[in-house]
Enzyme design. Structure first.
Site, PDB file in Angstrom:
ATOM      1  N   ILE A 266      34.263  35.490  45.537  1.00 51.53           N
ATOM      2  CA  ILE A 266      33.161  34.645  45.046  1.00 51.53           C
ATOM      3  C   ILE A 266      31.870  35.179  45.665  1.00 51.53           C
ATOM      4  O   ILE A 266      31.762  35.283  46.893  1.00 51.53           O
ATOM      5  CB  ILE A 266      33.353  33.173  45.485  1.00 51.53           C
ATOM      6  CG1 ILE A 266      34.737  32.634  45.087  1.00 51.53           C
ATOM      7  CG2 ILE A 266      32.229  32.299  44.934  1.00 51.53           C
ATOM      8  CD1 ILE A 266      35.013  32.558  43.612  1.00 51.53           C
TER       9      ILE A 266
ATOM     10  N   GLY B 293      29.911  22.647  55.424  1.00 51.11           N
ATOM     11  CA  GLY B 293      29.455  23.968  54.981  1.00 51.11           C
ATOM     12  C   GLY B 293      28.565  23.862  53.759  1.00 51.11           C
ATOM     13  O   GLY B 293      28.558  24.740  52.888  1.00 51.11           O
ATOM     14  N   ALA B 294      27.782  22.773  53.696  1.00 53.54           N
ATOM     15  CA  ALA B 294      27.018  22.467  52.479  1.00 53.54           C
ATOM     16  C   ALA B 294      25.635  23.099  52.460  1.00 53.54           C
ATOM     17  O   ALA B 294      24.881  22.910  51.514  1.00 53.54           O
ATOM     18  CB  ALA B 294      26.887  20.950  52.329  1.00 53.54           C
TER      19      ALA B 294
ATOM     20  N   SER C 282      41.945  30.183  50.830  1.00 50.39           N
ATOM     21  CA  SER C 282      41.499  31.494  50.344  1.00 50.39           C
ATOM     22  C   SER C 282      42.728  32.193  49.798  1.00 50.39           C
ATOM     23  O   SER C 282      43.835  31.999  50.336  1.00 50.39           O
ATOM     24  CB  SER C 282      40.915  32.311  51.492  1.00 50.39           C
ATOM     25  OG  SER C 282      40.795  33.674  51.110  1.00 50.39           O
TER      26      SER C 282
ATOM     27  N   TYR D 223      41.451  35.483  60.054  1.00 51.67           N
ATOM     28  CA  TYR D 223      40.930  34.561  59.027  1.00 51.67           C
ATOM     29  C   TYR D 223      42.061  34.165  58.073  1.00 51.67           C
ATOM     30  O   TYR D 223      42.234  32.984  57.751  1.00 51.67           O
ATOM     31  CB  TYR D 223      39.789  35.264  58.295  1.00 51.67           C
ATOM     32  CG  TYR D 223      39.270  34.583  57.057  1.00 51.67           C
ATOM     33  CD1 TYR D 223      38.263  33.625  57.130  1.00 51.67           C
ATOM     34  CD2 TYR D 223      39.756  34.926  55.792  1.00 51.67           C
ATOM     35  CE1 TYR D 223      37.764  33.020  55.987  1.00 51.67           C
ATOM     36  CE2 TYR D 223      39.264  34.339  54.648  1.00 51.67           C
ATOM     37  CZ  TYR D 223      38.269  33.384  54.745  1.00 51.67           C
ATOM     38  OH  TYR D 223      37.783  32.799  53.610  1.00 51.67           O
TER      39      TYR D 223
ATOM     40  N   ARG E 226      24.835  26.194  52.146  1.00 47.31           N
ATOM     41  CA  ARG E 226      24.677  27.308  51.200  1.00 47.31           C
ATOM     42  C   ARG E 226      26.017  27.588  50.523  1.00 47.31           C
ATOM     43  O   ARG E 226      27.017  26.934  50.791  1.00 47.31           O
ATOM     44  CB  ARG E 226      24.163  28.542  51.930  1.00 47.31           C
ATOM     45  CG  ARG E 226      25.137  29.074  52.964  1.00 47.31           C
ATOM     46  CD  ARG E 226      24.639  30.326  53.652  1.00 47.31           C
ATOM     47  NE  ARG E 226      25.765  31.034  54.260  1.00 47.31           N
ATOM     48  CZ  ARG E 226      25.684  32.182  54.898  1.00 47.31           C
ATOM     49  NH1 ARG E 226      24.515  32.760  55.037  1.00 47.31           N
ATOM     50  NH2 ARG E 226      26.760  32.773  55.387  1.00 47.31           N
TER      51      ARG E 226
ATOM     52  N   ALA F  83      45.130  34.026  58.694  1.00 49.37           N
ATOM     53  CA  ALA F  83      46.030  33.115  59.418  1.00 49.37           C
ATOM     54  C   ALA F  83      45.473  31.698  59.415  1.00 49.37           C
ATOM     55  O   ALA F  83      46.219  30.726  59.211  1.00 49.37           O
ATOM     56  CB  ALA F  83      46.239  33.612  60.845  1.00 49.37           C
ATOM     57  N   THR F  84      44.158  31.557  59.628  1.00 53.68           N
ATOM     58  CA  THR F  84      43.590  30.196  59.609  1.00 53.68           C
ATOM     59  C   THR F  84      43.725  29.592  58.217  1.00 53.68           C
ATOM     60  O   THR F  84      44.003  28.394  58.077  1.00 53.68           O
ATOM     61  CB  THR F  84      42.097  30.159  60.020  1.00 53.68           C
ATOM     62  OG1 THR F  84      41.297  30.883  59.076  1.00 53.68           O
ATOM     63  CG2 THR F  84      41.880  30.728  61.413  1.00 53.68           C
ATOM     64  N   LYS F  85      43.522  30.420  57.188  1.00 49.16           N
ATOM     65  CA  LYS F  85      43.573  29.884  55.816  1.00 49.16           C
ATOM     66  C   LYS F  85      44.999  29.521  55.417  1.00 49.16           C
ATOM     67  O   LYS F  85      45.217  28.555  54.690  1.00 49.16           O
ATOM     68  CB  LYS F  85      42.954  30.891  54.840  1.00 49.16           C
ATOM     69  CG  LYS F  85      41.439  31.039  55.013  1.00 49.16           C
ATOM     70  CD  LYS F  85      40.723  29.705  54.820  1.00 49.16           C
ATOM     71  CE  LYS F  85      39.221  29.844  54.797  1.00 49.16           C
ATOM     72  NZ  LYS F  85      38.530  28.549  54.589  1.00 49.16           N
TER      73      LYS F  85
HETATM   74  N1  LIG Z   1      33.005  33.553  49.156  1.00 51.51           N
HETATM   75  C1  LIG Z   1      34.243  33.947  49.005  1.00 51.51           C
HETATM   76  O1  LIG Z   1      34.530  35.010  48.392  1.00 51.51           O
HETATM   77  C2  LIG Z   1      35.376  33.114  49.527  1.00 51.51           C
HETATM   78  C3  LIG Z   1      36.676  33.518  49.255  1.00 51.51           C
HETATM   79  C4  LIG Z   1      37.734  32.770  49.753  1.00 51.51           C
HETATM   80  C5  LIG Z   1      37.493  31.620  50.484  1.00 51.51           C
HETATM   81  N2  LIG Z   1      36.209  31.251  50.738  1.00 51.51           N
HETATM   82  C6  LIG Z   1      36.018  30.024  51.524  1.00 51.51           C
HETATM   83  O2  LIG Z   1      35.072  29.185  50.892  1.00 51.51           O
HETATM   84  C7  LIG Z   1      34.325  28.466  51.876  1.00 51.51           C
HETATM   85  C8  LIG Z   1      32.823  28.702  51.702  1.00 51.51           C
HETATM   86  O3  LIG Z   1      32.566  30.088  51.738  1.00 51.51           O
HETATM   87  P1  LIG Z   1      31.121  30.684  51.437  1.00 51.51           P
HETATM   88  O4  LIG Z   1      31.333  32.077  50.918  1.00 51.51           O
HETATM   89  O5  LIG Z   1      30.312  29.706  50.664  1.00 51.51           O
HETATM   90  O6  LIG Z   1      30.602  30.846  52.942  1.00 51.51           O
HETATM   91  P2  LIG Z   1      29.134  30.667  53.577  1.00 51.51           P
HETATM   92  O7  LIG Z   1      29.165  31.385  54.876  1.00 51.51           O
HETATM   93  O8  LIG Z   1      28.086  31.058  52.595  1.00 51.51           O
HETATM   94  O9  LIG Z   1      29.072  29.114  53.813  1.00 51.51           O
HETATM   95  C9  LIG Z   1      29.802  28.523  54.842  1.00 51.51           C
HETATM   96  C10 LIG Z   1      28.929  27.489  55.499  1.00 51.51           C
HETATM   97  O10 LIG Z   1      29.685  26.907  56.557  1.00 51.51           O
HETATM   98  C11 LIG Z   1      28.831  26.752  57.665  1.00 51.51           C
HETATM   99  N3  LIG Z   1      29.600  26.747  58.898  1.00 51.51           N
HETATM  100  C12 LIG Z   1      30.241  27.793  59.466  1.00 51.51           C
HETATM  101  N4  LIG Z   1      30.817  27.426  60.619  1.00 51.51           N
HETATM  102  C13 LIG Z   1      30.517  26.116  60.794  1.00 51.51           C
HETATM  103  C14 LIG Z   1      30.834  25.170  61.799  1.00 51.51           C
HETATM  104  N5  LIG Z   1      31.531  25.508  62.874  1.00 51.51           N
HETATM  105  N6  LIG Z   1      30.383  23.906  61.647  1.00 51.51           N
HETATM  106  C15 LIG Z   1      29.652  23.556  60.580  1.00 51.51           C
HETATM  107  N7  LIG Z   1      29.325  24.407  59.596  1.00 51.51           N
HETATM  108  C16 LIG Z   1      29.750  25.670  59.698  1.00 51.51           C
HETATM  109  C17 LIG Z   1      27.885  27.936  57.600  1.00 51.51           C
HETATM  110  O11 LIG Z   1      26.689  27.676  58.333  1.00 51.51           O
HETATM  111  C18 LIG Z   1      27.659  28.084  56.113  1.00 51.51           C
HETATM  112  O12 LIG Z   1      26.535  27.380  55.664  1.00 51.51           O
HETATM  113  C19 LIG Z   1      34.853  28.934  53.232  1.00 51.51           C
HETATM  114  O13 LIG Z   1      35.896  28.067  53.650  1.00 51.51           O
HETATM  115  C20 LIG Z   1      35.437  30.291  52.914  1.00 51.51           C
HETATM  116  O14 LIG Z   1      36.421  30.674  53.838  1.00 51.51           O
HETATM  117  C21 LIG Z   1      35.138  31.968  50.288  1.00 51.51           C
END
Ligand SMILES: NC(=O)c1ccc[n+]([C@@H]2O[C@H](COP(=O)([O-])OP(=O)(O)OC[C@H]3O[C@@H](n4cnc5c(N)ncnc54)[C@H](O)[C@@H]3O)[C@@H](O)[C@H]2O)c1
Length: 251
Positions: free
Chosen positions: A191, A13-14, A142, A159, A16, A161-163
């Protein structure tokens, strides 16, 4: 191969958001970083930013839900760099559907990406980390794993549940892979990222007011904790879950 003694990391998920910030924080600490995501164009931009820190970057366009792809890519990274010190399982997908509307396929896909994806990559790197005698795995949970989804979140119960599963995976792997590999999880609160900007927009003031530290989090707030878990020595933490939410869920 990287330079002898160089440390290396994989961050999913790098492309963005939080994953990008973690990749950059690890690059700043001198680690070569393999960047995994579905978004090829943005991955290339993250890779350029990683290389600007003077460390190597690899881009891997892959779906983390693909079991065999994880194994093949890890083998290729080991072939190129010789070792894997850190795995950050961070990629995840939104699950906005409510319980009465979600389809079986949507439920299965969420589990396949957000939970099995973390297993796929953890199992793929574990033999190398065990053979090296050290390694770190960091899983992105999360706070909604503890609390269920908050009203401002774009994702709902599936979601959460997965977390919650990710936290169980973390604790289980921490026991199985000890003492060589430390496995910990981070639970971000709200975030601001590309993904959340829209759903948070109407709630920003309320989010600030309900957060003791008085602001909404940034990807860098998570990256600094991930970099600590990835690189701090000595490390006497494993199986831990760290909430990074500005105190919003103190109990
Ligand atoms: N932003 C928040 O408020 C928040 C809060 C709690 C948890 N999180 C967790 O933090 C992590 C990052 O969140 P974010 O807000 O930066 O999300 P984001 O959507 O900006 O980034 C996630 C990235 O994962 C990639 N991705 C998604 N499915 C994929 C797959 N099957 N294979 C490969 N890449 C895949 C996407 O293309 C994206 O670039 C996630 O695990 C999210 O659940 C975020």
């Amino acid at each position: 191969m990287t330079e002898p003694g160089s440390r290396t990391a994989i961050v999913s998920g790098a492309a963005r958001g939080i994953g990008r910030a973690i990749a950059l924080a690890l690059a700043e600490k001198g680690l070569a970083v393999a960047l995994v995501d579905l978004r090829e164009q943005e991955l290339a931009a993250t890779a350029a930013a990683v290389r600007a820190h003077g460390v190597p970057a690899l881009t891997i366009a892959a779906d983390i839900a693909d079991y065999q792809a994880a194994r093949d890519h890890v083998a290729a990274i080991l072939g190129a760099w010789g070792r894997i010190d850190v795995l950050v399982n961070n990629a995840a997908m939104l699950q906005p559907q409510r319980v009465l509307e979600i389809t079986e396929a949507e439920w299965d896909r969420g589990m396949a990406v957000n939970l099995k994806g973390y297993f796929n990559w953890s199992q793929a790197v574990a033999p190398a980390m065990l053979a090296q005698g050290e390694g770190r795995i960091i899983n992105m949970g999360s706070v909604s794993a503890h609390t269920g989804p908050s009203p401002h979140a774009a994702s709902r119960f599936a979601y959460s549940a997965t977390k919650a599963g990710v936290l169980g995976l973390t604790r289980g792997l921490a026991r199985e892979l000890a003492p060589q590999v430390c496995v910990n999880a981070i639970c971000p609160g709200a975030i601001l990222t590309e993904r959340t900007a829209e759903s948070f927009a109407p709630h920003l003031e309320r989010l600030r007011q309900s957060t003791p530290l008085g602001r909404v989090g940034t990807p860098e707030d998570i990256a600094v904790v991930a970099a600590f878990l990835a690189t701090a020595t000595p490390m006497f933490m494993t199986g831990e879950v760290i909430d990074v939410d500005g105190g919003a869920n103190i109990n």
